[in-house]
Every structure is written in C-alpha cells, then in structure tokens.
Write an enzyme that holds these catalytic residues in place. Sequence first.
Site, PDB file in Angstrom:
ATOM      1  N   SER A   1       0.835  -1.192   0.000  1.00 58.86           N
ATOM      2  CA  SER A   1       0.000   0.000   0.000  1.00 58.86           C
ATOM      3  C   SER A   1       0.877   1.252   0.000  1.00 58.86           C
ATOM      4  CB  SER A   1      -0.931  -0.054   1.218  1.00 58.86           C
ATOM      5  OG  SER A   1      -1.992   0.841   1.073  1.00 58.86           O
TER       6      SER A   1
ATOM      7  N   ARG B   1     -11.606   6.669   9.784  1.00 60.04           N
ATOM      8  CA  ARG B   1     -11.127   5.289   9.825  1.00 60.04           C
ATOM      9  C   ARG B   1     -12.194   4.319   9.317  1.00 60.04           C
ATOM     10  NH1 ARG B   1      -6.848   1.927   9.474  1.00 60.04           N
ATOM     11  NH2 ARG B   1      -7.007   0.144  10.859  1.00 60.04           N
TER      12      ARG B   1
ATOM     13  N   ASP C   1      -8.546  -6.661  -4.643  1.00 51.22           N
ATOM     14  CA  ASP C   1      -8.159  -5.346  -4.126  1.00 51.22           C
ATOM     15  C   ASP C   1      -8.687  -4.272  -5.074  1.00 51.22           C
ATOM     16  OD1 ASP C   1      -6.899  -3.043  -3.255  1.00 51.22           O
ATOM     17  OD2 ASP C   1      -4.884  -3.903  -3.189  1.00 51.22           O
TER      18      ASP C   1
ATOM     19  N   HIS D   1      -7.804  -5.446  -0.284  1.00 56.49           N
ATOM     20  CA  HIS D   1      -6.508  -4.781  -0.128  1.00 56.49           C
ATOM     21  C   HIS D   1      -5.723  -5.319   1.070  1.00 56.49           C
ATOM     22  CE1 HIS D   1      -3.597  -1.610  -0.499  1.00 56.49           C
ATOM     23  NE2 HIS D   1      -3.879  -1.109   0.683  1.00 56.49           N
ATOM     24  N   ASP D   2      -6.429  -5.590   2.159  1.00 57.96           N
ATOM     25  CA  ASP D   2      -5.769  -6.047   3.389  1.00 57.96           C
ATOM     26  C   ASP D   2      -5.104  -7.412   3.263  1.00 57.96           C
ATOM     27  OD1 ASP D   2      -5.867  -3.984   5.112  1.00 57.96           O
ATOM     28  OD2 ASP D   2      -7.542  -4.714   6.320  1.00 57.96           O
TER      29      ASP D   2
END
Lengths: 394, 208
Positions: A160, A230, A326, A359-360
């Site tokens: 990232s 967040r 992602d 993405h994680d």
Amino acid sequence: MTVQEPPGAASDHTPGGHTVELGRDRPIRLDCGVELTSVTVAYQTYGRLNADRSNAILMCHALTGDHYVADPHPITGKPGWWSEVVGPGLVFDTDRFFIICSNVLGGCMGTTGPKDVNPATGKPWGQTFPVITIGDMVQVQARLLDHLGIGQLFCVVGGSMGGMQVLDWCASYPERVFAAIPIATAARHSAQNIAFHEVGRQAIIADPDWMGGNYLDHGIRPHRGLAVARMAAHITYLSETALHRKFGRNLQDRDVVSYGFGADFQVESYLRHQGSTFVDRFDANSYLYITRAMDYFDLAAEHGGQLANAFRGTRTRFCVVSFSSDWLFPTQESRAVVHALNAVAANVSFVEIQTDKGHDAFLLDEPEFHATLTGFLEGAAEHRGLGRREGGAS
Amino acid sequence: MMVVANGNLRVDLRLIADMVEPGGRVLDVGCGDGTLLAWLGKHKNVDGRGIELSMAGVSAAVAQGLSVIQGDADTDLKDYPTGAFDTVILSQTLQATYAPRTVLANMLRIGRRAIVSFPNFGHWRVRLGLALGGRMPVTDTLAYEWYDTPNIHFCTIRDFLVLCRELGITVERGIALDRDGRVLPFAGDGRRANLLAAQGLFELSRSV
C-alpha cells in the site's frame, strides 16, 4: 575483517525499538522547500546485520502502520502488523536477514510529526507542520540507513503506502536497492483514492474538537472525526465478498431491527469498533498529513510524464504483487508498474494473487503470496551472495 | 501433450534449449512453471525472463528464483523495448493467442531471434479426422473438444511459413516432430512435414 558496529544496527532486538535524531549536521530538505534540522526517527530492528552489511531489509509501513512489525503494539497490545511473516524461520527470516522498519516522517508513533513540539515555538506543530511527501519519507529512511552504516539494502518491501515508498526508493536511490517488493500499490494515487482520503480528512476537519488543528493546545482530540475517517477507509481495505462472508446482513445482539440508528447490523458494530479503537493509537493531524502525502504521489509526473523514466537503467530485481479482489489498489495499477519496468528491460516478477480478502490481503495469511515472497527472496539472496536458506525449504 | 522425456526436460523443450545460444538474454512467453528457463539458466548461463498466464505457474517459477510476470503474449509483449532479448521463445502457445500475427511480429521486434513451436493442423490424422469423421479432430497434440479448447487460431506448418514470409521473417531452421516427439526430415517447402508432423518447431530471425 572486523567491522565497527553502527549504533543500534547490530544490537539484539529490543521490543520498544530505537530512536535517533537526524538532520542536526545536515538539514533535511523537504519537497515543499522547508528544511528540518531535527527529525527524530523511531525504528525497530530484527535479526543481525552481517559482517559485510549486505543482508538488510527495509520494511515500509502503510498509512496507519508503524515500526512495530513483529512486536506487540505498545498501545493496543495486538501482534505486530507483519508478525505473520517476520521472525526466525519465517518468510522474512530474522535468522538470516537484518530487518529495519521506521515510523514514517509525519507519523505519530515516535518519528517527528504534527503532534510533536516544534522546537522553534515550544508548541505542538499541528497545522504548522510542513506538508510532506512519500519522497520525504524515503529521504528520512535513507538518512537512517546512513546513520546505521548501511549502503545498499538487500531488499525494500512494503504494501500500500509502503509500496509507494518502495517504488520511490527504486527511483530515488536505485544503487541502494538490490531487490524490491512493491505490494498492492501504485505509482500514483488514483482519483478515487484521493476522493476517499478527502472524505476522511473532511470528517476530521468537520469535528469541532479539531479546533483548526490546534486540539492538542486545548487538551482534546477530534475522536469522532478521526473515527469516521477510519470507518470509511476501513471499508476500502476489504472486499464486498469478504464483508459479506464475515457479516452478511446479520444483526448485532438482537433478533429484529430496532427501527432506529443504533448499530443494528454486525457490520456497523464492527466498523464502529474499528473507528473507536483507532483513535486511541493515531493522531488526527498525522492522518491528514500522511493521506496528503499519498495523494501527492505520482512517480511518472516526477519523471517527465513517463513512468518508465523513473526506472531507466535500474539493476534492481523487482517482485510486484497484487491481489485480485483489491479495488483500492487494483491489479491494473501493478500492471502499469510492470509495463514500465518491462519498457526498461528491468528484472521483474509479477503475480496477481487470487484472493477475496481485498486490499488487506497483504497483511493476512495468504499461503500463495508467502510462497512467492519466499521464492523471490531465495533467488535474490543467491544472486546477492547471501547463500541458500538452511534446510532448503522454499 | 505427450512427448517422450529426455533427461529432465521434455523432448520439445530440449530441442528448443539446443537452439538457444549460451549466455544470452532469453524471454520465454508462456513459460509455465519455468522448467525451461531454469534449465537454460543452469546449463546455458542465460539471463532468463518469463511470461505466464496462470498464478500457479508464475508462483512456482518465482519460487525457484526465476523472473516471471503474470501476463500473456497478446497484451504484454508490446511494452518491451526493441532488441531487449537475444531470443524470444513461444512454445505451444501461438495457436492460443488472439492475434498471432502481432505476437509473432512483436517477438521478432523485441528479440533478435525467436523460437516458435505449435501443433500442426496439417497433420494427416487431423486431415483424416475432419475429412472422414466429419468432426473436429481431437489428437495427442490437440487434446481438446471444440467447445473447451484454448486453441483459437490453428495453423498448419505451411500456413505458418506463409505468415513468416509476409512478415519478412527469415526461417533459420525448421524441425518437424511426430506424435512421439521424434524428429522428422524437414526439407524444401515443408509439404511433407506438413503432412507427417504433429508439431513444428522453428528458429526465426529478423530479416534486415
């Protein structure tokens, strides 16, 4: 040959990490033109630097990460963000490699950032902190390596925003990077990603407790705004499939909907939890500054509009990795990097890992991903003359 | 595809490997798990790169320390600079590309030489199957039914030679292989090979 051990570099791991002050002798000139004469860098190391200093791996953390790669986080107590892969016998084998990770410039876990005191005024920097870039973060990391006496890194790796730093390293200090692993990243921040960041920033700025950025002077923090930022960002780190698998439309501690705006759904409860725990460990102004640094990142623009120019003449071995689900840093972004590297006939490997974790995924248990990393490191280590892994597992 | 093993390399790969000059830069398009690249690296000291469609293939290749990107011949050749490689290899893949003509042209742009192998649709079994059976042929080298085949651009050896002529590509060497991977004589305009060969293997170069 005996080698003078640089301060801190070859010492055994200490869970709290290390700090060093940089810039006193030679100011750090930022992209915005401001010069910093005192930058504290908090960093952590794992493993030992070998005699010829050829086994160092720099790990670049993501937006809300820090240098606690494989240690329990000092605030949350949770395992380090990459404890899955960093340790003795793991993918980044600390019996073999010397691993360094520093908190980025502008961060809030020990490296100089907006929550620290500006020596010139005696008050927290707040919004007077200069706007930083990915290149500035990398410059500070390069200074840290100077301090540690490490000329060339065996490898730079990160996902990232960490991947952006990896790409910047390869463009700015090509001779200092033997191998590079940019993961789930892009050579420029997309309009959609800038848009998401702007939502997060506006949530913070709209919180009355932000106080024009001077909340620390008033002894308060914009918890609500930062939590919403967040929550919005966290959605982008997952995938629709992963969210559905984890929560579906399941209700939270109730059998029927409440006809109100409490957290009826598990996914709401989960996001609220993510938001509320985040504010305990992160500074709102840091969030503004670091997201801005990502928005400004455009490696091609810095090289005459041609991404390939950023890598011309590179001798670095690249391993580019993306994840199929992602949508924040989709595979096409990694492909653009690969195509640019191909255009300069660079040594590059690229794999898109099939996963539904979004993405994680780069932080999670993905065996195929880890096997690819292990293999790439193995091949690179052999070319670097670091020998083969003991036991031959790969 | 059934080919008799020779040493630890498939016969067709061994023949390709023999055509590769030692110490050069090689791109293997459709490199699978990197078997050929690994062999070339070890025995011919080549600086090898690969392109492979499947994640499993790329992952296996990278895991043995090879430099391989996930991609395909149709989309990923155009980015390489002219003359980036000494040899570009395309083994048993030409017939599965969308634009074989462009692929071939690109191979000889980025490489000084190219090595191409493909199943020969002119093989007598194929001809016989279609002529007498009236159905799309399924053979050892073309082992798919029409509805699930990845092979979308079949050609015969003669078709291939015609395309090479049109593109101004010089055929340095041709090898015809029978069903068992045995080398057949290849001479003249290739009419005989076109009838008897289950696959063709060609070493090509750019005409100046």
